[in-house]
Design a protein around this motif. Structure first.
Motif, short mmCIF file in Angstrom:
data_model
loop_
_atom_site.label_atom_id
_atom_site.label_comp_id
_atom_site.label_asym_id
_atom_site.label_seq_id
_atom_site.Cartn_x
_atom_site.Cartn_y
_atom_site.Cartn_z
N VAL A 101 33.61 31.77 44.60
CA VAL A 101 34.88 31.12 44.86
C VAL A 101 34.89 29.96 43.96
CG1 VAL A 101 35.44 29.20 46.86
CG2 VAL A 101 34.73 31.38 47.47
N LEU A 102 33.82 29.25 43.33
CA LEU A 102 33.85 28.23 42.70
C LEU A 102 34.51 28.65 41.24
CD1 LEU A 102 30.40 26.58 42.95
CD2 LEU A 102 32.20 25.78 43.82
N TYR A 139 30.47 25.33 34.23
CA TYR A 139 31.15 26.68 34.50
C TYR A 139 30.21 27.64 34.23
CZ TYR A 139 34.55 30.35 34.94
OH TYR A 139 35.14 31.45 35.08
N ALA A 140 29.43 27.60 33.04
CA ALA A 140 28.45 28.60 32.48
C ALA A 140 27.32 28.66 33.49
CB ALA A 140 27.92 28.08 31.15
N THR A 141 27.01 27.41 33.99
CA THR A 141 25.78 27.68 35.01
C THR A 141 26.26 28.21 36.20
OG1 THR A 141 24.81 25.32 34.36
CG2 THR A 141 24.33 26.11 36.48
N VAL A 142 27.54 27.80 36.92
CA VAL A 142 28.00 28.78 38.04
C VAL A 142 28.37 30.12 37.80
CG1 VAL A 142 29.78 29.00 39.58
CG2 VAL A 142 29.29 26.79 38.97
N SER A 143 28.47 30.41 36.44
CA SER A 143 28.76 32.03 36.19
C SER A 143 27.45 32.80 36.06
CB SER A 143 29.45 31.81 34.66
OG SER A 143 29.57 33.33 34.34
N ALA A 144 26.46 31.90 35.62
CA ALA A 144 25.13 32.61 35.43
C ALA A 144 24.46 32.94 37.08
CB ALA A 144 24.11 31.94 34.46
N LEU A 145 24.80 31.92 37.83
CA LEU A 145 24.24 32.01 39.27
C LEU A 145 25.17 33.18 39.99
CD1 LEU A 145 23.95 28.20 40.20
CD2 LEU A 145 22.26 29.88 39.90
N HIS A 146 26.34 33.43 39.47
CA HIS A 146 27.13 34.47 40.20
C HIS A 146 26.56 35.74 39.78
CE1 HIS A 146 30.86 36.09 41.99
NE2 HIS A 146 31.05 36.76 40.99
N LEU A 182 29.03 49.47 44.00
CA LEU A 182 29.20 49.54 42.45
C LEU A 182 30.88 49.31 42.21
CD1 LEU A 182 26.71 52.48 42.29
CD2 LEU A 182 26.47 50.01 41.58
N GLY A 183 31.59 49.58 43.11
CA GLY A 183 33.11 49.37 42.86
C GLY A 183 33.46 47.90 42.57
N ALA A 184 33.07 47.32 43.52
CA ALA A 184 33.05 45.81 43.41
C ALA A 184 32.45 45.24 42.18
CB ALA A 184 32.49 44.91 44.44
N LEU A 185 31.29 45.87 41.64
CA LEU A 185 30.75 45.46 40.40
C LEU A 185 31.54 45.89 39.42
CD1 LEU A 185 28.34 44.20 39.03
CD2 LEU A 185 27.53 46.68 38.84
N ALA A 186 32.07 47.06 39.37
CA ALA A 186 33.16 47.41 38.26
C ALA A 186 34.46 46.49 38.13
CB ALA A 186 33.47 48.74 38.51
N CYS A 187 35.07 46.35 39.24
CA CYS A 187 36.29 45.56 39.46
C CYS A 187 35.85 43.95 39.11
CB CYS A 187 36.79 45.39 40.93
SG CYS A 187 37.49 47.07 41.53
N GLY A 188 34.62 43.75 39.32
CA GLY A 188 34.37 42.14 38.89
C GLY A 188 34.23 42.34 37.11
N LEU A 207 25.74 35.97 49.61
CA LEU A 207 26.00 34.74 49.72
C LEU A 207 25.89 33.64 48.38
CD1 LEU A 207 23.78 33.85 52.83
CD2 LEU A 207 26.28 34.50 52.83
N LEU A 208 25.08 33.95 47.63
CA LEU A 208 25.12 33.43 46.17
C LEU A 208 26.42 33.90 45.42
CD1 LEU A 208 23.87 31.22 44.35
CD2 LEU A 208 22.47 33.34 43.52
N ALA A 209 26.50 35.14 45.56
CA ALA A 209 27.84 35.74 44.61
C ALA A 209 28.96 35.22 45.28
CB ALA A 209 27.71 37.20 44.63
#
Length: 160
Positions: free
Chosen positions: A85-86, A28-35, A146-152, A78-80
């Motif tokens: 999704v993961l 999970y940490a790896t996938v989060s870092a890739l996100h 930037l809005g998507a970044l803030a929401c994330g 595409l990576l994000a």
């Protein structure tokens, strides 16, 4: 929640990959870092391009800058998306109940649609766009991404 959506999300949560993410120590940490890497590539590619569309760095050819930064931003998107999704797959029904996630997804859709519409309108040469179109495209893009970044980021504070 509509039944089809609930069924799809439940299936996502039962997916082998989702199960592996919840059970693995580093998965999970790896996938989060890739996100985060995907987001960095996306925003790091699109923001300088938007600023150039607004008139910054006029000595830098817009077409040359776009040729470098657009593929980087697309790869980041595409990576994000794939890693997003993961990440959601570990608790899909919980995440689906978060309005901030739906806001983020809407902003991502608007950002991607705006970029695609601009590209279809001007092709590979953004200089072909009028000054007005460049400014509108840049401001819309910056607002969406930037809005998507803030929401994330808000998901971390409002999420499951």
């Amino acid at each position: 929640m509509p039944e089809l959506l609930a069924t799809t999300l439940s299936a996502l949560g039962e997916w082998e990959v989702a199960q592996a993410l919840t059970q693995g120590r580093w998965s999970y940490a790896t996938v989060s870092a890739l996100h985060i890497l995907g987001i960095a590539l996306l925003v790091g590619g699109i923001l300088p391009l938007d600023l150039r569309l607004l008139g910054f760095w006029r000595s830098v050819a817009l077409q040359s800058l776009a040729a470098i930064l657009t593929p980087m931003a697309v790869a980041g998107l595409l990576l994000a998306i794939s890693t997003g999704v993961l990440l959601v797959s570990v608790r899909p029904l919980d995440y689906a109940g978060l309005p901030v996630l739906w806001a983020k997804l809407t902003l991502i859709g608007l950002g991607a649609a705006g970029a695609l519409a601009f590209r279809l309108r001007v092709g590979r040469d953004p200089e072909r766009a009028s000054r007005r179109l460049r400014v509108l495209a840049a401001l819309g893009s910056m607002t969406a991404w930037l809005g998507a970044l803030a929401c994330g980021r808000l998901i971390a504070f409002t999420g499951p």
